[in-house]
Design a protein around this motif. Structure first.
Motif, PDB file in Angstrom:
ATOM      1  N   THR A 100       0.833  -1.205   0.000  1.00  0.00           N
ATOM      2  CA  THR A 100       0.000   0.000   0.000  1.00  0.00           C
ATOM      3  C   THR A 100       0.867   1.254   0.000  1.00  0.00           C
ATOM      4  O   THR A 100       0.644   2.181  -0.799  1.00  0.00           O
ATOM      5  N   LYS A 104       1.207   4.149  -3.057  1.00  0.00           N
ATOM      6  CA  LYS A 104       0.834   5.546  -2.821  1.00  0.00           C
ATOM      7  C   LYS A 104       2.033   6.483  -2.957  1.00  0.00           C
ATOM      8  O   LYS A 104       1.864   7.700  -3.030  1.00  0.00           O
ATOM      9  N   LEU A 148      -5.877   2.344  -6.392  1.00  0.00           N
ATOM     10  CA  LEU A 148      -6.502   1.105  -5.918  1.00  0.00           C
ATOM     11  C   LEU A 148      -7.021   1.265  -4.486  1.00  0.00           C
ATOM     12  O   LEU A 148      -6.368   1.893  -3.652  1.00  0.00           O
ATOM     13  N   ASN A 149      -8.170   0.655  -4.213  1.00  0.00           N
ATOM     14  CA  ASN A 149      -8.685   0.698  -2.836  1.00  0.00           C
ATOM     15  C   ASN A 149      -8.127  -0.481  -2.038  1.00  0.00           C
ATOM     16  O   ASN A 149      -7.401  -1.329  -2.578  1.00  0.00           O
ATOM     17  N   ALA A 150      -8.478  -0.528  -0.765  1.00  0.00           N
ATOM     18  CA  ALA A 150      -7.877  -1.515   0.139  1.00  0.00           C
ATOM     19  C   ALA A 150      -8.123  -2.953  -0.324  1.00  0.00           C
ATOM     20  O   ALA A 150      -7.213  -3.792  -0.292  1.00  0.00           O
ATOM     21  N   ASP A 151      -9.328  -3.231  -0.778  1.00  0.00           N
ATOM     22  CA  ASP A 151      -9.620  -4.597  -1.208  1.00  0.00           C
ATOM     23  C   ASP A 151      -8.842  -4.958  -2.476  1.00  0.00           C
ATOM     24  O   ASP A 151      -8.363  -6.078  -2.626  1.00  0.00           O
ATOM     25  N   GLU A 152      -8.719  -3.981  -3.375  1.00  0.00           N
ATOM     26  CA  GLU A 152      -7.970  -4.241  -4.612  1.00  0.00           C
ATOM     27  C   GLU A 152      -6.492  -4.458  -4.326  1.00  0.00           C
ATOM     28  O   GLU A 152      -5.838  -5.307  -4.951  1.00  0.00           O
TER      29      GLU A 152
END
Length: 227
Positions: A100, A104, A148-152
């Motif tokens: 993550t 970012k 991308l979000n957390a699940d992705e």
DNA sequence: TAACACCTGTTC
DNA sequence: GAACAGGTGTTA
């Protein structure tokens, strides 16, 4: 030679020099195979086609064979010089949190699949596995890496671990050049979901696999399964 | 990020 | 004879 190991995409031979006068007695011989390089074990005097270097050992030799001559052979005094800046996804360092943070970093609008090839973020991924990972993660390779979000991200992390571990188990993919030190070729080709399968049916939804060019490299994906 | 460079072999 | 190939570096 005291140890041979992988460092990013390089193979490192950790060596102790015999020169007592030298300040550093430790050296790392770093081999990068690039596209067509191979390291083979052979006799002292074997000279296969495209032989570029021969490391003569007490018994036998390590042969550096490289058709296209893109491969490199360098000597480093310490690991930092050889060190790629990215995280190795086959190690415990590769966590969802770490991934993550990397995604970012710099808020890059870079598309996901080219991002996966960046050796300053993750080390070791190449063009085949980058496409495969996007498919397993069900992510469109054109998506912005930072979006991308957390699940992705969780799916991307899982897919990366899954694809690499299965490919390593199969001794790599092998299109034409790869061989291990004993001349064994990989068998992961039979598991490829998208790479090289443009025009063929998606193994999941049966629709046709697309091929596009991203950053001058081919990308394969299923526009129905990958969003 | 595009364009091109580095090489050679294979496939279209 | 052109296009393409698993990688990466430089230049603009």
């Amino acid at each position: 030679v005291e140890r041979v190991f992988r460092w990013g995409k390089q193979v490192l031979f950790q060596c102790k020099t015999r020169c007592a006068a030298e300040e550093h007695t430790q050296r790392f011989l770093a081999v990068h195979l690039r596209m067509t390089g191979r390291l083979l074990i052979g006799a002292h005097d074997t000279s296969p086609k495209h032989l570029r270097a021969r490391l003569v050992l007490d018994e036998g030799a390590v042969l550096f064979v490289d058709t296209r001559r893109f491969g490199t052979l360098e000597v480093y005094e310490n690991l930092e010089q050889a060190s790629p800046a990215g995280v190795d996804p086959t190690t415990a360092d590769f966590t969802i949190e770490r991934l993550t943070a990397l995604l970012k970093r710099g808020r890059s609008e870079q598309p996901l699949k080219p991002w996966l090839l960046r050796q300053d973020r993750l080390v070791g991924l190449g063009n085949i596995y980058a496409s495969e990972i996007c498919f397993i993660a069900r992510l469109d390779p054109r998506r912005a890496a930072s979006g991308l979000n957390a699940d992705e991200i969780r799916r991307l992390h899982g897919a990366t671990c899954e694809v690499l571990s299965a490919a390593i188990d199969a001794c790599g993919t092998t299109f034409s050049d790869f061989q291990d030190a004993h001349g064994v070729t990989g068998s992961y080709q039979q598991f490829l979901s998208v790479y090289g399968r443009n025009g063929l049916p998606c193994r999941s939804c049966d629709r046709s696999i697309d091929k596009i060019i991203q950053a001058q490299r081919s990308t394969f994906f299923c526009s129905h399964c990958q969003r």
